[in-house]
Scaffold this motif. Structure first.
Motif, PDB file in Angstrom:
ATOM      1  N   HIS A 169     -26.383 -63.317   0.780  1.00  0.00           N
ATOM      2  CA  HIS A 169     -26.051 -63.732  -0.588  1.00  0.00           C
ATOM      3  C   HIS A 169     -24.555 -63.625  -0.882  1.00  0.00           C
ATOM      4  N   ASN A 170     -23.756 -63.672   0.182  1.00  0.00           N
ATOM      5  CA  ASN A 170     -22.299 -63.682   0.033  1.00  0.00           C
ATOM      6  C   ASN A 170     -21.836 -62.539  -0.879  1.00  0.00           C
ATOM      7  N   THR A 171     -22.314 -61.349  -0.565  1.00  0.00           N
ATOM      8  CA  THR A 171     -22.040 -60.166  -1.382  1.00  0.00           C
ATOM      9  C   THR A 171     -21.404 -59.086  -0.521  1.00  0.00           C
ATOM     10  N   GLN A 172     -20.417 -58.406  -1.083  1.00  0.00           N
ATOM     11  CA  GLN A 172     -19.783 -57.323  -0.341  1.00  0.00           C
ATOM     12  C   GLN A 172     -19.280 -56.246  -1.291  1.00  0.00           C
ATOM     13  N   ALA A 173     -19.279 -55.021  -0.798  1.00  0.00           N
ATOM     14  CA  ALA A 173     -18.705 -53.913  -1.554  1.00  0.00           C
ATOM     15  C   ALA A 173     -17.197 -53.942  -1.349  1.00  0.00           C
ATOM     16  N   ILE A 174     -16.451 -54.119  -2.435  1.00  0.00           N
ATOM     17  CA  ILE A 174     -14.988 -54.159  -2.347  1.00  0.00           C
ATOM     18  C   ILE A 174     -14.425 -52.746  -2.248  1.00  0.00           C
ATOM     19  N   ILE A 175     -14.948 -51.854  -3.089  1.00  0.00           N
ATOM     20  CA  ILE A 175     -14.456 -50.476  -3.143  1.00  0.00           C
ATOM     21  C   ILE A 175     -15.621 -49.536  -3.417  1.00  0.00           C
ATOM     22  N   MET A 176     -15.606 -48.386  -2.757  1.00  0.00           N
ATOM     23  CA  MET A 176     -16.533 -47.301  -3.070  1.00  0.00           C
ATOM     24  C   MET A 176     -15.733 -46.012  -3.158  1.00  0.00           C
ATOM     25  N   ARG A 177     -15.838 -45.342  -4.286  1.00  0.00           N
ATOM     26  CA  ARG A 177     -15.122 -44.087  -4.494  1.00  0.00           C
ATOM     27  C   ARG A 177     -16.041 -43.078  -5.165  1.00  0.00           C
ATOM     28  N   HIS A 178     -15.512 -41.853  -5.338  1.00  0.00           N
ATOM     29  CA  HIS A 178     -16.250 -40.789  -6.002  1.00  0.00           C
ATOM     30  C   HIS A 178     -15.469 -40.344  -7.237  1.00  0.00           C
ATOM     31  N   GLY A 179     -16.180 -40.065  -8.322  1.00  0.00           N
ATOM     32  CA  GLY A 179     -15.534 -39.517  -9.499  1.00  0.00           C
ATOM     33  C   GLY A 179     -15.226 -38.044  -9.283  1.00  0.00           C
ATOM     34  N   VAL A 180     -14.064 -37.586  -9.777  1.00  0.00           N
ATOM     35  CA  VAL A 180     -13.693 -36.180  -9.598  1.00  0.00           C
ATOM     36  C   VAL A 180     -13.582 -35.425 -10.920  1.00  0.00           C
ATOM     37  N   MET A 181     -13.263 -36.123 -11.998  1.00  0.00           N
ATOM     38  CA  MET A 181     -13.175 -35.525 -13.326  1.00  0.00           C
ATOM     39  C   MET A 181     -13.539 -36.598 -14.341  1.00  0.00           C
ATOM     40  N   ALA A 182     -14.046 -36.188 -15.515  1.00  0.00           N
ATOM     41  CA  ALA A 182     -14.387 -37.170 -16.542  1.00  0.00           C
ATOM     42  C   ALA A 182     -14.348 -36.520 -17.917  1.00  0.00           C
ATOM     43  N   SER A 183     -14.136 -37.360 -18.935  1.00  0.00           N
ATOM     44  CA  SER A 183     -14.155 -36.873 -20.314  1.00  0.00           C
ATOM     45  C   SER A 183     -14.592 -37.997 -21.239  1.00  0.00           C
ATOM     46  N   THR A 184     -15.041 -37.611 -22.429  1.00  0.00           N
ATOM     47  CA  THR A 184     -15.348 -38.574 -23.479  1.00  0.00           C
ATOM     48  C   THR A 184     -14.468 -38.264 -24.681  1.00  0.00           C
ATOM     49  N   GLY A 185     -14.286 -39.277 -25.543  1.00  0.00           N
ATOM     50  CA  GLY A 185     -13.496 -39.078 -26.749  1.00  0.00           C
ATOM     51  C   GLY A 185     -12.040 -39.442 -26.553  1.00  0.00           C
ATOM     52  N   LEU A 186     -11.306 -39.457 -27.671  1.00  0.00           N
ATOM     53  CA  LEU A 186      -9.897 -39.838 -27.629  1.00  0.00           C
ATOM     54  C   LEU A 186      -8.978 -38.851 -28.333  1.00  0.00           C
TER      55      LEU A 186
END
Length: 239
Positions: A169-186
């Motif tokens: 189906h002409n599909t490929q993974a361009i990038i695979m990474r892991h999250g290291v930190m995250a937050s919500t809000g501004l």
């Protein structure tokens, strides 16, 4: 500003990570921002967000930061997202200097006023969609079952086993990474949250054929046994 304090904490925490968990390009910083506009008078908030991005870009460039923003065309997530931004900073010191720039402080309230929800995750290496992709680009964000390391290995092995499906189906993974930190809000509502274990960008040439393929359905079902929560977003460049 509490945002700066949270970011400083995040960056200091990142500096204490193991070498294997750090971004691949030295101490370069990579992050993804998920932006949900306020629902009331959405066209006005949409314009305010776009105006903010146009004003923000030269300020970031002055400090050596980069930014690409994509509009979400379709998605599978409880928290609806309108725009996703992908950014980089050369290092921690530069990133912090940018957040103390008076020019940034002057425009930041416009972003706070336009958004109902904001989620950001830092990744362990470069993570940027293609500016001009041949197919559709799909961003996938996943939180895996514990133990996460075992689930991650299982998912990666399953995805590798789908090589024939992707080719069909002409599909490929361009990038695979892991999250290291995250937050919500501004602003005053900023809080640290669990980062996704796996973030991916897929280029999909034949989306309908892929999702109608029984082999893909079987593979997807197997992957889901290792996933607590998954969110997916179809991206298109912000014009």
């Amino acid at each position: 500003m509490r945002l700066l304090l949270i970011l400083t904490s995040l960056l200091l925490s990142m500096s204490g990570l193991k070498a294997d968990d750090m971004p691949t390009n030295g101490h370069q910083i990579h992050y993804i921002g998920f932006n949900s506009l306020k629902a009331d008078n959405k066209p006005a908030h949409d314009k305010a967000f776009r105006d903010y991005i146009h004003a923000l870009t030269p300020i970031m460039a002055k400090h050596g930061l980069t930014l690409q923003v994509f509009k979400v065309a379709h998605q599978s997530a409880d928290q609806k997202v309108d725009y996703i931004s992908f950014g980089t900073a050369p290092d921690q010191a530069t990133f912090q200097k940018f957040f103390t720039d008076p020019a940034f402080h002057a425009i930041f309230p416009a972003l706070v006023g336009a958004l109902d929800h904001h989620f950001v995750t830092f990744t362990d290496g470069p993570f940027m969609p293609k500016a001009h992709a041949k197919g559709h680009q799909l961003l996938s964000v996943s939180w895996l079952n514990d133990p996460a390391d075992a689930s991650l290995k299982a998912v990666e092995k399953l995805l590798e086993s789908g090589e024939a499906i992707w080719a069909r189906h002409n599909t490929q993974a361009i990038i695979m990474r892991h999250g290291v930190m995250a937050s919500t809000g501004l602003a005053d509502d900023v809080e640290m949250v669990a980062a996704p274990n796996l973030v991916e960008i897929w280029e999909v040439g034949d989306a309908h054929g892929l999702f109608d393929d029984p082999d893909f359905t079987k593979l997807e079902k197997a992957v889901k046994t290792h996933v607590q929560e998954a969110r997916s977003y179809w991206l298109e460049p912000m014009k």
